[in-house]
Design a protein around this motif. Structure first.
Motif, mmCIF file in Angstrom:
data_model
loop_
_atom_site.group_PDB
_atom_site.id
_atom_site.type_symbol
_atom_site.label_atom_id
_atom_site.label_comp_id
_atom_site.label_asym_id
_atom_site.label_seq_id
_atom_site.Cartn_x
_atom_site.Cartn_y
_atom_site.Cartn_z
ATOM 1 N N ARG A 189 -1.584 1.418 -9.096
ATOM 2 C CA ARG A 189 -2.041 0.365 -8.113
ATOM 3 C C ARG A 189 -2.944 -0.595 -8.705
ATOM 4 O O ARG A 189 -3.860 -1.036 -8.040
ATOM 5 C CB ARG A 189 -2.236 0.955 -6.663
ATOM 6 C CG ARG A 189 -1.342 1.434 -5.864
ATOM 7 C CD ARG A 189 -0.320 0.386 -5.307
ATOM 8 N NE ARG A 189 0.566 0.877 -4.471
ATOM 9 C CZ ARG A 189 1.896 1.467 -4.903
ATOM 10 N NH1 ARG A 189 2.169 1.386 -6.170
ATOM 11 N NH2 ARG A 189 2.801 1.913 -4.013
ATOM 12 N N ASP A 241 -10.067 -0.931 -2.859
ATOM 13 C CA ASP A 241 -8.805 -1.107 -2.553
ATOM 14 C C ASP A 241 -8.441 0.602 -1.847
ATOM 15 O O ASP A 241 -7.801 1.240 -2.701
ATOM 16 C CB ASP A 241 -7.810 -1.363 -3.288
ATOM 17 C CG ASP A 241 -6.288 -1.384 -2.902
ATOM 18 O OD1 ASP A 241 -6.096 -1.365 -1.850
ATOM 19 O OD2 ASP A 241 -5.480 -1.385 -3.800
ATOM 20 N N VAL A 297 -10.981 -6.310 -12.964
ATOM 21 C CA VAL A 297 -10.448 -5.294 -12.446
ATOM 22 C C VAL A 297 -10.972 -4.194 -12.899
ATOM 23 O O VAL A 297 -10.874 -3.812 -14.040
ATOM 24 C CB VAL A 297 -8.677 -5.425 -12.671
ATOM 25 C CG1 VAL A 297 -7.989 -4.050 -11.986
ATOM 26 C CG2 VAL A 297 -8.143 -6.438 -11.928
ATOM 27 N N LEU A 349 -4.916 -9.740 -4.156
ATOM 28 C CA LEU A 349 -5.700 -10.680 -5.157
ATOM 29 C C LEU A 349 -5.672 -11.726 -4.460
ATOM 30 O O LEU A 349 -6.871 -12.718 -4.680
ATOM 31 C CB LEU A 349 -4.804 -10.906 -6.525
ATOM 32 C CG LEU A 349 -4.962 -9.622 -7.276
ATOM 33 C CD1 LEU A 349 -3.981 -10.044 -8.762
ATOM 34 C CD2 LEU A 349 -6.293 -8.961 -7.801
ATOM 35 N N GLY A 366 -2.863 -2.478 -3.899
ATOM 36 C CA GLY A 366 -2.735 -3.060 -5.274
ATOM 37 C C GLY A 366 -2.727 -4.743 -5.248
ATOM 38 O O GLY A 366 -3.543 -5.452 -4.457
ATOM 39 N N GLU A 367 -1.855 -5.241 -6.068
ATOM 40 C CA GLU A 367 -1.988 -6.635 -6.412
ATOM 41 C C GLU A 367 -1.815 -7.764 -5.391
ATOM 42 O O GLU A 367 -2.107 -8.743 -5.442
ATOM 43 C CB GLU A 367 -1.287 -6.987 -7.450
ATOM 44 C CG GLU A 367 0.414 -7.050 -7.348
ATOM 45 C CD GLU A 367 0.864 -7.289 -8.751
ATOM 46 O OE1 GLU A 367 2.228 -7.721 -8.533
ATOM 47 O OE2 GLU A 367 0.642 -7.267 -9.703
ATOM 48 N N PRO A 423 -3.798 -3.833 -10.362
ATOM 49 C CA PRO A 423 -3.319 -5.182 -10.386
ATOM 50 C C PRO A 423 -3.533 -6.083 -11.750
ATOM 51 O O PRO A 423 -4.517 -5.548 -12.462
ATOM 52 C CB PRO A 423 -3.797 -6.169 -9.186
ATOM 53 C CG PRO A 423 -5.094 -5.196 -9.187
ATOM 54 C CD PRO A 423 -4.787 -4.037 -9.435
ATOM 55 N N THR A 424 -2.634 -6.847 -12.160
ATOM 56 C CA THR A 424 -2.860 -7.831 -13.338
ATOM 57 C C THR A 424 -3.859 -8.613 -13.078
ATOM 58 O O THR A 424 -3.726 -9.449 -12.201
ATOM 59 C CB THR A 424 -1.604 -8.479 -13.780
ATOM 60 O OG1 THR A 424 -0.786 -7.122 -13.991
ATOM 61 C CG2 THR A 424 -1.638 -9.008 -15.128
ATOM 62 N N PRO A 425 -4.980 -8.781 -13.856
ATOM 63 C CA PRO A 425 -6.082 -9.856 -13.519
ATOM 64 C C PRO A 425 -5.573 -11.203 -13.653
ATOM 65 O O PRO A 425 -4.598 -11.562 -14.525
ATOM 66 C CB PRO A 425 -7.192 -9.667 -14.698
ATOM 67 C CG PRO A 425 -6.626 -7.973 -15.207
ATOM 68 C CD PRO A 425 -5.465 -7.860 -15.094
ATOM 69 N N GLU A 426 -6.136 -12.144 -12.841
ATOM 70 C CA GLU A 426 -5.815 -13.344 -13.014
ATOM 71 C C GLU A 426 -7.056 -14.199 -12.376
ATOM 72 O O GLU A 426 -8.000 -13.751 -11.864
ATOM 73 C CB GLU A 426 -4.777 -13.878 -11.976
ATOM 74 C CG GLU A 426 -4.840 -13.563 -10.584
ATOM 75 C CD GLU A 426 -3.749 -13.675 -9.582
ATOM 76 O OE1 GLU A 426 -3.887 -14.238 -8.666
ATOM 77 O OE2 GLU A 426 -2.739 -13.408 -9.930
#
Length: 313
Positions: free
Chosen positions: A246, A221, A256, A230, A226-227, A248-251
């Motif tokens: 920047r 990135d 990350v 995803l 940022g997220e 992101p919250t992992p999913e």
């Protein structure tokens, strides 16, 4: 000596020319002096000046001097390099937190941060390389992708992203570059397999996903999106973030990684030699005198032109 101080957190108007005593030889053990000819303006400089990283810099308060990238001449000899040698490097500003950055005529640096500048590379070009090349290379190290994997690089028109495209291509990765309109042909020459023109994150996501098989294994990135990116990643993919705000919250089992580059003189020397041989292409957007640093920050924030803005000192 002349320096540029951040007098308070805020807009470019908080940058002021000031005078500070010039460092003397040996005044800090283990450090040598470099008389600067050029210093790069980085996105981190803009964010620090604006106060966005105030918590990250702890007790350091204005006034302080910004700047990481530099190119100049050694004032003190080091093993393998005599005084007067043209050198480049970057100061790990976050680790040092002395408030003595590279927006200055003379800096004190560790010898292990320095690489010689080849004769065919001028100071302004050399100053655009150190932090960008380290960030790109160390970011790709964190990705740990296998040859043939697909990587999305945002900010591919700028210096970090442009170098990431080239290093990724050299590593055998399939590269999808997000770039300014008009840069498509050049980025394909530099190694991008597919180019998406930049826009809102959701637009980029839609265009990448619609272009299957360009749903990607990893994201670098460079544009600090940022997220919102995803959705372009496959389940279990990897996301490299370059800014602490920047991340992101992992999913979906996405890994990350955050990158804060460390100086690596050996790799920098190799990168500068490749720049001299035209095997690695950087980009300088503007060259401006140190006294015009506030305007340099305004241009960088406005996205005046993609590439590194370099201050001449």
């Amino acid at each position: 000596m002349r320096v540029v101080e951040v007098t308070a957190y805020g807009g470019p108007e908080v940058l002021r020319m000031a005078r500070r005593p010039e460092p003397e030889a040996g005044d800090v053990p283990g450090r040598v002096r470099v008389r600067l000819k050029a210093a790069g303006v980085n996105q981190a400089d803009l964010r620090i000046r604006a106060g966005r990283y105030a918590d990250a810099v702890g007790d350091l308060k204005p006034p302080f001097v910004l700047g990481t990238d530099f190119a100049g001449r050694l004032l003190d000899p080091v093993p393998g390099m005599a005084d007067g040698t043209r050198v480049a490097g970057f100061m790990p500003w976050y680790e040092e937190l002395t408030g003595e950055g590279t927006y200055a005529e003379v800096v004190r640096v560790a010898p292990e941060w320095l690489a010689p500048i080849p004769d065919d590379v001028d100071f302004t070009v050399a100053a655009s390389v150190p932090l960008a090349s380290a960030t790109a290379q160390q970011g790709l190290d964190r990705l740990a992708l296998q040859e043939g994997a697909t990587l999305l690089v945002t900010g591919a028109s700028a210096v970090v992203g442009r170098l990431a495209v080239q290093y990724a291509h050299a590593a055998g990765l399939r590269v999808v570059a997000v770039a300014h309109e008009g840069d498509e042909s050049e980025l394909r020459v530099l190694g991008a397999d597919h180019v998406v023109t930049r826009g809102a994150a959701e637009d980029v996501v839609a265009r990448v996903v619609e272009g299957d098989p360009y749903r990607v294994d990893a994201v670098f990135d460079g544009a600090l999106v940022g997220e919102g990116l995803l959705p372009v990643l496959k389940d279990g993919g990897v996301f490299v973030a370059l800014a602490p705000d920047r991340v992101p919250t992992p999913e979906r089992n996405i890994r990350v990684e955050t990158v804060r580059a460390r100086p690596d003189a050996a790799r920098l020397k190799e990168s500068l030699e490749k720049v001299a041989a035209r095997q690695l292409i950087t980009r300088v957007a503007d060259v401006m005198p140190l006294e015009e640093v506030a305007e340099a920050h305004r241009r960088a924030e406005a996205g005046h032109r993609p590439g590194r803005i370099v201050l001449m000192i």
